[in-house]
Design an enzyme around this catalytic site. Structure first.
Site, short mmCIF file in Angstrom:
data_model
loop_
_atom_site.label_atom_id
_atom_site.label_comp_id
_atom_site.label_asym_id
_atom_site.label_seq_id
_atom_site.Cartn_x
_atom_site.Cartn_y
_atom_site.Cartn_z
N ASP A 153 37.02 49.44 39.32
CA ASP A 153 37.37 48.85 40.51
C ASP A 153 38.00 47.63 40.25
OD1 ASP A 153 36.98 48.22 43.34
OD2 ASP A 153 35.14 47.13 43.13
N ASP A 155 38.47 44.42 42.76
CA ASP A 155 37.70 43.07 43.30
C ASP A 155 36.27 42.98 42.78
OD1 ASP A 155 37.82 40.81 44.45
OD2 ASP A 155 37.65 41.50 46.49
#
Length: 431
Positions: A153, A155
């Site tokens: 991922d 953020d």
């Protein structure tokens, strides 16, 4: 020199899946003569029930669940421990084998009493087969050696907003130098793959457009490959990036941008007869008119309903949050009384989309994420190894709550490992 071990345990259960986990134990090593048995222990190697030192172990506690903490046995195994003469080296070896650092480099001098108390159960008292373990030290390299592909991922894992997580670029670049395939998997639908590749490069990451899988792109691929809408048209509640990704795979759209309100007759709105699906993502221009228009399209027979993801809150710097696209999707679902098919994490389509293009093997993949309900759930449902970073929104306490809930549907949100930061992988990669 021999050692008599006096074991005292507190049997308060911990919030762990392993039912035998104890909150703490106290170990006291008592120096004995190396040759002679304890004067009050006539049979040190073959303890008898009438052993006068049985008070060290309550009769009901003859079968201790303490030994597995040292020897890392499985939760199903139990070892009967009775008082008697322990050789110094045997005790020391068991403790070191258990990887308990409090005992490493201890000098077991004559007449020395060693006491250890710990509530650091998560790192040092878990069986090797359990989940939600801190990934550190000697555990890192074997995990990295066991995978060929790393999904991350963005953020909360490699950056927060516009600020890179310290050490993240070095980790990603070293993973690639070590022959790992690296992919960036994000639920953010406000950027195209090209936009993400540009941001990654600006922050120092070695990344290409083809390595980015965001919900803007994956939604377009879902409509094209699964729904067979190539050359078709969709009503879009979403961002300009979603519009660009749709057009890039040959799907036309209507609806991007503001939709002026005309309250004369809410049910009599212009509908494009070519629209075959409604796609909902992040849309800063979301309005009552867009909600109404989506309802009218979805009331037509055969109109498909797709959403990017169900994230209802988007965390920002300083602990602030804003509504996520899941809020907009729920509004449309409520109005249409239909449930959308989502393509973002934790839906498996994101991984399937990646795997179909790069032919990766599930059991050789590691999913690294900052959210339990999206990143870790995706990894678990796809059969990937999972690693939680604590630089995002989810915490170890959150994972433990899922683990001890006893509910099968929540166990997928328990990671195999966790680290404070992705930078914790650097020493193993640099070595």
């Amino acid at each position: 020199m021999g050692l008599r071990m006096q074991w005292k345990t507190c049997y308060k259960k911990l919030p762990l899946a392993a039912p035998w986990a104890l909150e703490r134990f106290v170990c006291r090593a008592e120096a004995l003569h190396p040759e002679d048995p304890h004067p009050e222990d006539p049979h040190p190697e073959d303890p008898h029930p009438e052993d006068p030192h049985a008070e060290y172990l309550h009769p009901e506690d003859r079968t201790l669940l303490l030994k597995p903490l040292l020897l890392r046995l499985s939760p199903a195994q139990q070892v009967t421990q009775t008082p008697g003469l322990w050789k110094r080296q045997a005790v020391r070896s068991s403790l070191l084998d258990a990887g308990i650092p409090e005992f490493q480099n201890k000098e077991w001098g004559e007449n020395q009493h060693v006491t250890w108390e710990s509530t650091e159960y998560q790192e040092h008292m878990e069986p090797s087969g359990s989940k939600c373990r801190r990934l550190s030290g000697a555990l890192v390299k074997p995990l990295l050696d066991s995978v060929d592909c790393v999904l991350l991922d963005c953020d909360g894992v490699i950056w927060r907003g516009g600020q890179v997580i310290p050490g993240a670029p070095q980790v990603i670049n070293l993973l690639k130098e070590n022959g790992k395939r690296v992919f960036f998997v994000t639920n953010n639908s406000t950027k195209t793959r090209r936009m993400y590749a540009d941001k990654l490069a600006a922050l120092g990451f070695d990344a290409s457009e083809e390595e980015v899988f965001g919900t803007a792109y994956c939604s377009a691929m879902y409509l094209k490959t699964v729904c067979g809408l190539e050359g078709g048209k969709v009503y879009l509640i979403g961002s300009p990036a979603m519009r660009q990704e749709l057009e890039a795979v040959g799907i036309r759209q209507t609806g991007a941008g503001p939709d002026p309100i005309d309250p004369t007759d809410w049910t009599d709105v212009d509908l494009d007869p070519e629209v075959k699906a409604v796609l909902v993502g992040f849309d800063e221009h979301f309005s009552y008119m867009k909600l109404n228009r989506a309802l009218q399209y979805l009331s037509r027979q055969g109109c498909l309903f797709v959403g990017t993801n169900r994230d209802t809150r988007l965390p920002l710097e300083g602990g602030k949050t804003v509504p996520g696209p899941g809020c907009l999707l729920q509004a449309v679902e409520t109005a249409a009384q239909r449930q959308a098919q989502t393509v973002g994490k934790p839906n498996q389509f994101m991984f399937d989309c990646l795997a179909s293009q790069f032919h990766v093997t599930r059991d050789r993949c590691l999913m690294v994420g900052a959210r339990l309900d999206t990143d870790i759930m995706l990894g678990s449902s796809c059969g990937l190894k999972t690693l939680l970073t604590l630089t995002g929104v989810s915490t170890v306490a959150d994972a433990e709550a899922h683990q001890r809930s006893g509910r099968a549907e929540r166990q997928g949100m328990v990671p195999d490992y966790y680290v404070e930061s992705i930078a914790d992988l650097l020493p193993a990669l640099q070595g």
